[in-house]
Design an enzyme around this catalytic site. Structure first.
Site, PDB file in Angstrom:
ATOM      1  N   CYS A  13     -14.731 -49.190  -3.474  1.00 49.32           N
ATOM      2  CA  CYS A  13     -15.551 -48.508  -2.468  1.00 49.32           C
ATOM      3  C   CYS A  13     -16.843 -48.103  -3.172  1.00 49.32           C
ATOM      4  O   CYS A  13     -16.951 -48.223  -4.387  1.00 49.32           O
ATOM      5  CB  CYS A  13     -14.873 -47.238  -1.983  1.00 49.32           C
ATOM      6  SG  CYS A  13     -13.265 -47.519  -1.238  1.00 49.32           S
ATOM      7  N   ARG A  66     -19.864 -53.296  -2.114  1.00 55.01           N
ATOM      8  CA  ARG A  66     -18.604 -52.782  -2.676  1.00 55.01           C
ATOM      9  C   ARG A  66     -17.549 -52.522  -1.600  1.00 55.01           C
ATOM     10  O   ARG A  66     -16.407 -52.204  -1.903  1.00 55.01           O
ATOM     11  CB  ARG A  66     -18.860 -51.475  -3.437  1.00 55.01           C
ATOM     12  CG  ARG A  66     -19.732 -51.632  -4.647  1.00 55.01           C
ATOM     13  CD  ARG A  66     -19.875 -50.300  -5.355  1.00 55.01           C
ATOM     14  NE  ARG A  66     -18.606 -49.806  -5.854  1.00 55.01           N
ATOM     15  CZ  ARG A  66     -18.102 -50.097  -7.030  1.00 55.01           C
ATOM     16  NH1 ARG A  66     -18.749 -50.882  -7.857  1.00 55.01           N
ATOM     17  NH2 ARG A  66     -16.930 -49.605  -7.398  1.00 55.01           N
ATOM     18  N   TRP A 105     -13.843 -49.740   1.275  1.00 56.03           N
ATOM     19  CA  TRP A 105     -13.101 -50.995   1.257  1.00 56.03           C
ATOM     20  C   TRP A 105     -11.643 -50.560   1.318  1.00 56.03           C
ATOM     21  O   TRP A 105     -11.108 -50.030   0.365  1.00 56.03           O
ATOM     22  CB  TRP A 105     -13.412 -51.752  -0.036  1.00 56.03           C
ATOM     23  CG  TRP A 105     -12.584 -52.970  -0.232  1.00 56.03           C
ATOM     24  CD1 TRP A 105     -11.495 -53.099  -1.043  1.00 56.03           C
ATOM     25  CD2 TRP A 105     -12.768 -54.246   0.376  1.00 56.03           C
ATOM     26  NE1 TRP A 105     -11.005 -54.369  -0.964  1.00 56.03           N
ATOM     27  CE2 TRP A 105     -11.753 -55.096  -0.116  1.00 56.03           C
ATOM     28  CE3 TRP A 105     -13.695 -54.752   1.288  1.00 56.03           C
ATOM     29  CZ2 TRP A 105     -11.640 -56.426   0.284  1.00 56.03           C
ATOM     30  CZ3 TRP A 105     -13.571 -56.085   1.678  1.00 56.03           C
ATOM     31  CH2 TRP A 105     -12.566 -56.903   1.177  1.00 56.03           C
ATOM     32  N   ASN A 155     -13.261 -43.237  -4.763  1.00 52.94           N
ATOM     33  CA  ASN A 155     -13.092 -44.675  -4.966  1.00 52.94           C
ATOM     34  C   ASN A 155     -11.980 -44.841  -5.992  1.00 52.94           C
ATOM     35  O   ASN A 155     -12.051 -44.271  -7.072  1.00 52.94           O
ATOM     36  CB  ASN A 155     -14.404 -45.269  -5.503  1.00 52.94           C
ATOM     37  CG  ASN A 155     -14.224 -46.677  -6.019  1.00 52.94           C
ATOM     38  OD1 ASN A 155     -13.397 -47.428  -5.515  1.00 52.94           O
ATOM     39  ND2 ASN A 155     -14.990 -47.038  -7.036  1.00 52.94           N
ATOM     40  N   GLY A 156     -10.942 -45.596  -5.635  1.00 53.09           N
ATOM     41  CA  GLY A 156      -9.831 -45.800  -6.557  1.00 53.09           C
ATOM     42  C   GLY A 156      -8.517 -45.690  -5.812  1.00 53.09           C
ATOM     43  O   GLY A 156      -8.478 -45.770  -4.592  1.00 53.09           O
ATOM     44  N   GLU A 202      -7.645 -77.222  -6.769  1.00 52.61           N
ATOM     45  CA  GLU A 202      -8.575 -76.082  -6.744  1.00 52.61           C
ATOM     46  C   GLU A 202      -9.791 -76.354  -7.632  1.00 52.61           C
ATOM     47  O   GLU A 202     -10.925 -76.029  -7.262  1.00 52.61           O
ATOM     48  CB  GLU A 202      -7.829 -74.812  -7.172  1.00 52.61           C
ATOM     49  CG  GLU A 202      -8.676 -73.552  -7.251  1.00 52.61           C
ATOM     50  CD  GLU A 202      -9.373 -73.156  -5.952  1.00 52.61           C
ATOM     51  OE1 GLU A 202      -9.096 -73.746  -4.895  1.00 52.61           O
ATOM     52  OE2 GLU A 202     -10.237 -72.260  -6.016  1.00 52.61           O
ATOM     53  N   LYS A 253     -13.617 -76.345  -6.200  1.00 53.07           N
ATOM     54  CA  LYS A 253     -14.664 -75.466  -6.757  1.00 53.07           C
ATOM     55  C   LYS A 253     -15.891 -76.284  -7.111  1.00 53.07           C
ATOM     56  O   LYS A 253     -17.012 -75.925  -6.809  1.00 53.07           O
ATOM     57  CB  LYS A 253     -14.115 -74.807  -8.011  1.00 53.07           C
ATOM     58  CG  LYS A 253     -13.957 -73.376  -8.209  1.00 53.07           C
ATOM     59  CD  LYS A 253     -13.730 -72.356  -7.203  1.00 53.07           C
ATOM     60  CE  LYS A 253     -13.582 -72.641  -5.778  1.00 53.07           C
ATOM     61  NZ  LYS A 253     -12.717 -71.831  -5.005  1.00 53.07           N
ATOM     62  N   GLU A 279     -17.778 -77.671  -3.910  1.00 52.12           N
ATOM     63  CA  GLU A 279     -18.459 -76.737  -3.014  1.00 52.12           C
ATOM     64  C   GLU A 279     -19.714 -76.107  -3.604  1.00 52.12           C
ATOM     65  O   GLU A 279     -20.628 -75.773  -2.859  1.00 52.12           O
ATOM     66  CB  GLU A 279     -17.502 -75.679  -2.439  1.00 52.12           C
ATOM     67  CG  GLU A 279     -16.963 -74.662  -3.415  1.00 52.12           C
ATOM     68  CD  GLU A 279     -16.010 -73.661  -2.731  1.00 52.12           C
ATOM     69  OE1 GLU A 279     -15.091 -73.206  -3.395  1.00 52.12           O
ATOM     70  OE2 GLU A 279     -16.216 -73.330  -1.552  1.00 52.12           O
ATOM     71  N   HIS A 306      -2.048 -96.491  -8.173  1.00 53.40           N
ATOM     72  CA  HIS A 306      -1.806 -97.054  -6.840  1.00 53.40           C
ATOM     73  C   HIS A 306      -3.103 -97.215  -6.046  1.00 53.40           C
ATOM     74  O   HIS A 306      -3.061 -97.285  -4.826  1.00 53.40           O
ATOM     75  CB  HIS A 306      -0.796 -96.187  -6.084  1.00 53.40           C
ATOM     76  CG  HIS A 306       0.535 -96.130  -6.771  1.00 53.40           C
ATOM     77  ND1 HIS A 306       1.391 -97.207  -6.832  1.00 53.40           N
ATOM     78  CD2 HIS A 306       1.129 -95.138  -7.499  1.00 53.40           C
ATOM     79  CE1 HIS A 306       2.467 -96.872  -7.531  1.00 53.40           C
ATOM     80  NE2 HIS A 306       2.329 -95.628  -7.955  1.00 53.40           N
ATOM     81  N   LYS A 321     -18.321 -67.727   4.305  1.00 54.59           N
ATOM     82  CA  LYS A 321     -17.239 -67.052   3.579  1.00 54.59           C
ATOM     83  C   LYS A 321     -15.981 -66.979   4.426  1.00 54.59           C
ATOM     84  O   LYS A 321     -14.872 -67.113   3.931  1.00 54.59           O
ATOM     85  CB  LYS A 321     -17.708 -65.643   3.177  1.00 54.59           C
ATOM     86  CG  LYS A 321     -16.723 -64.870   2.319  1.00 54.59           C
ATOM     87  CD  LYS A 321     -16.592 -65.470   0.937  1.00 54.59           C
ATOM     88  CE  LYS A 321     -15.515 -64.819   0.088  1.00 54.59           C
ATOM     89  NZ  LYS A 321     -15.051 -65.717  -0.981  1.00 54.59           N
TER      90      LYS A 321
HETATM   91  C1  AGP Z   1     -12.961 -71.645  -1.277  1.00 55.32           C
HETATM   92  O1  AGP Z   1     -13.772 -71.363  -2.322  1.00 55.32           O
HETATM   93  C2  AGP Z   1     -13.433 -71.236   0.062  1.00 55.32           C
HETATM   94  N1  AGP Z   1     -13.981 -69.967   0.112  1.00 55.32           N
HETATM   95  C3  AGP Z   1     -12.476 -71.589   1.205  1.00 55.32           C
HETATM   96  O2  AGP Z   1     -11.799 -72.769   0.911  1.00 55.32           O
HETATM   97  C4  AGP Z   1     -11.463 -70.505   1.608  1.00 55.32           C
HETATM   98  O3  AGP Z   1     -10.460 -70.380   0.647  1.00 55.32           O
HETATM   99  C5  AGP Z   1     -10.873 -70.867   2.990  1.00 55.32           C
HETATM  100  O4  AGP Z   1     -11.904 -70.931   3.927  1.00 55.32           O
HETATM  101  C6  AGP Z   1      -9.830 -69.881   3.431  1.00 55.32           C
HETATM  102  O5  AGP Z   1     -10.362 -68.604   3.590  1.00 55.32           O
HETATM  103  P1  AGP Z   1      -9.441 -67.330   3.655  1.00 55.32           P
HETATM  104  O6  AGP Z   1      -8.734 -67.215   2.357  1.00 55.32           O
HETATM  105  O7  AGP Z   1     -10.377 -66.205   3.926  1.00 55.32           O
HETATM  106  O8  AGP Z   1      -8.468 -67.560   4.782  1.00 55.32           O
END
Ligand code: AGP
Length: 606
Positions: free
Chosen positions: A2, A27, A74, A100-101, A479, A483, A486, A502, A601
């Site tokens: 927070c 935050r 938060w 905060n904590g 993963e 990374k 993206e 294959h 996001k």
């Molecule tokens: C990955 O870096 C992305 N931000 C994306 O794949 C993300 O994990 C996905 O959109 C799922 O989001 P969520 O965890 O908020 O459900």
């Protein structure tokens, strides 16, 4: 996480406290509030929602107050709501507290205080602080705060204002940041330096256990009941980098937060006997014991955490564990019933497909656990039980700390389920012990970012990448490749190493780097054969190997050595250099790291 702010001086406190809150919104942003001292009273304004909602409220509020504190929340204990927003007052309306904590013994304290007649208005852990201050107050606020912190366990940065202490803010800290900006006839309080930088560059950093008394012309810092010196320092950074705690990007900051946030995830979930016990899951004990199968659904990075979870839980429980992309799940008439335990994974808790998968599971009679970061989010509310990852706000679109804390929860779930079902108890005890060492192992990786930076520098001309592994390493490859694509906008593909022959082997050439993950001794020989297949086609293989694996080292072109833990736990370590690799490569290519093109996001559309 927070944000706390405060001002005491000659100017009106409200506009300054509000401005500081906006600077700390990263935050936390589910609710906010302020407490102002004026005419012998404490006025509190607070509202659920972003700071904009509070701004609308304060614009209608007339005040000349010159002492105030603020908070942006938060959520941890208690969903986002007006009642759970800070500041929290005592019963008499004399003391307002922001915090905060996490107060770990808040339940005990709350019961004690309730027995003494205190009336609680929120579900937060913080509210025990305001009632404790009220209970312990004997005329000296500083002494009261010193007594209060002796009674609480956990982490806190707190600030108190009271109509009993005019023109004063009393603050305390333990394991949560708190800084005081020193002005001329005015003092500023904040969780982070960026919030005081527009007002002053002279800053005093409080240490764990410190209590400080802020007045217009003077700040006194006390420790263990005695005055101590905390030399101020001059901030020379620009504001943008201060918000990122000096890191160039939020992504790098979030990568570096991982040791601490994984520690937070584990905290309170492993008891003194070294047994995993997730209290929130108690109501689901029967469903856990009786489950014939487990079904996991999630998207993106969260799906990749689910892939690790599947392998781990199957090994521990010996029941079928399925994993599905949430966007596919409900369109395939999934076989889910009352004997299925559902798990959904989501950082934001708002991903539309994951929410739909959760509803589908529940609609078919399954009990559903949500592994989720954002408290009070839709997924957290609709699941039978949310198990929080406690990663704090993740600002960069590319998930890093959200992923490793999801992995930590996946491990905790697997170990908890095994304990409840009374299976694999010896292995469970051993793995729990190892799990506790993970934050320190991750911390050692943070110190080696220069090694990854050097590897990244050799790859800036490349356009296609493969990530290969077997078992858990394949899950991590997914993963690693996500990374990279993206944030670098380069093509990267993850493959189960045994599948290359294959078809995809046709794509291997000296121009295509192959990132090879080899963290399982059991599967090492097989991986070495696969690496040789790449080498025979001119492939350049970059090995991410276990420390001491000289055998694989001989067949790869370069090596990054990983600390060794049980192979089931390796993903939470092996992903870290892959996150760094994507980061350094994207930085070297001049990409927009924190907000990559075309992405959001939180994906709230199907
Ligand atoms: C990955 O870096 C992305 N931000 C994306 O794949 C993300 O994990 C996905 O959109 C799922 O989001 P969520 O965890 O908020 O459900």
């Amino acid at each position: 996480m927070c944000g706390i702010t405060g001002y005491v001086g000659k100017r009106q406190s409200l506009p300054i406290v509000m401005d500081q809150l906006k600077r700390l919104e990263y935050r936390g942003y589910d609710s906010s509030g302020v407490a102002l001292l004026e005419n012998g009273s404490v006025h509190v304004l607070k509202s659920v929602g972003k700071i904009r909602a509070l701004q609308d409220m304060v614009e209608r509020f007339e005040t000349q107050s010159t002492t105030g504190i603020g908070h942006t929340r938060w959520a941890t204990h208690g969903a986002p709501s007006d009642a759970n927003a800070h500041p929290h007052m005592d019963c008499t309306g004399r003391f307002a507290v922001v915090h905060n904590g996490i107060i770990e013994n808040y339940l005990e304290l709350r019961e004690e205080l309730q027995m003494l007649g205190h009336q609680f208005k929120s579900e937060t852990d913080t509210e025990v602080l305001s009632h404790l201050v009220e209970e312990l107050y004997e005329g000296d606020l500083v002494q009261t705060v010193e007594e209060t912190i002796k009674k609480v366990h956990g982490s806190y940065a707190m600030a108190v204002v009271s109509n009993q202490a005019k023109n004063r803010i009393v603050v305390a800290r333990n394991q949560s940041p708190l800084v005081i900006g020193l002005g001329d006839g005015e003092m500023f309080l904040a969780s982070d330096i960026p919030a005081v930088m527009p007002y002053t560059r002279r800053v005093l950093l409080l240490e764990d256990g410190d209590v400080a008394i802020m007045e217009r012309d003077h700040v006194e810092v006390r420790h263990g009941g005695k005055a101590v010196e905390r030399p101020p320092f001059e901030v020379t950074w620009d504001e943008g980098s201060a918000e990122k705690a000096g890191y160039e990007h939020f992504m790098l900051k979030e990568i570096h937060e991982q040791p601490q946030v994984i520690r937070n995830t584990l905290r309170g979930r492993i008891d003194d006997e070294g047994t995993v016990h997730i209290r929130e899951l108690e109501p689901l004990e029967e469903a856990i014991r009786g489950a014939k199968r487990v079904v996991i659904a999630a998207c993106g990075t969260a799906y990749h955490a689910g892939c690790v979870g599947k392998l781990f839980m199957e090994r521990m429980l010996r029941v079928p564990v399925e994993i599905d992309l949430a966007s596919e799940f409900r369109y395939r008439e999934p076989i889910v019933d009352e004997e299925t335990l559902g798990i959904v994974v989501s950082q934001s808790g708002e991903t539309a497909d994951t929410l739909a998968a959760l509803r589908e599971m529940k609609g078919r009679g399954a009990k559903v656990v949500a592994v989720v970061n954002v408290v009070g989010s839709s997924i957290a509310r609709e699941a039978d039980v949310p198990v929080y990852t406690w990663a704090g706000p993740e600002i960069c679109v590319a998930s890093t700390k959200a992923y490793t804390t999801q992995l930590a929860v996946m491990y905790l779930l697997g170990l908890h389920f095994a304990n409840v079902r009374g299976v694999a108890l010896e292995e469970t005890a051993r793995l729990t012990k190892e799990l506790e060492t993970i934050p320190d192992c991750v911390a050692t990786l943070m110190e080696r970012d220069d090694e990854v930076e050097r590897i990244a520098a050799t790859l800036t001309e490349k356009e296609d990448f493969f990530f290969l592994g077997r078992g858990m390493d394949f899950a991590v490859s997914l993963e690693g490749a996500l990374k990279l694509k993206e944030i670098t906008y380069l093509h990267a593909e993850a493959y189960a190493a045994g599948e290359m022959k294959h078809g995809p082997l046709a794509l291997i050439s000296p121009d295509v780097p192959v990132i090879c993950l080899v963290t399982s001794e059991r599967l090492r020989e097989k991986m070495i054969s696969n690496i040789k297949e790449m080498k025979a086609r001119g492939g350049c293989c970059l090995g991410f190997l276990l420390e001491g694996d000289l055998q694989t080292e001989q067949v790869v072109d370069s090596t990054f050595r990983l600390p060794v833990v049980d192979e089931l736990l390796m993903p939470i370590l092996s992903v870290v250099p892959l996150q760094m690799l994507a980061y350094f490569l994207a930085r070297d290519l001049g990409r927009e790291i924190d907000q990559p093109r075309n992405l959001a996001k939180s994906v709230t559309v199907e």
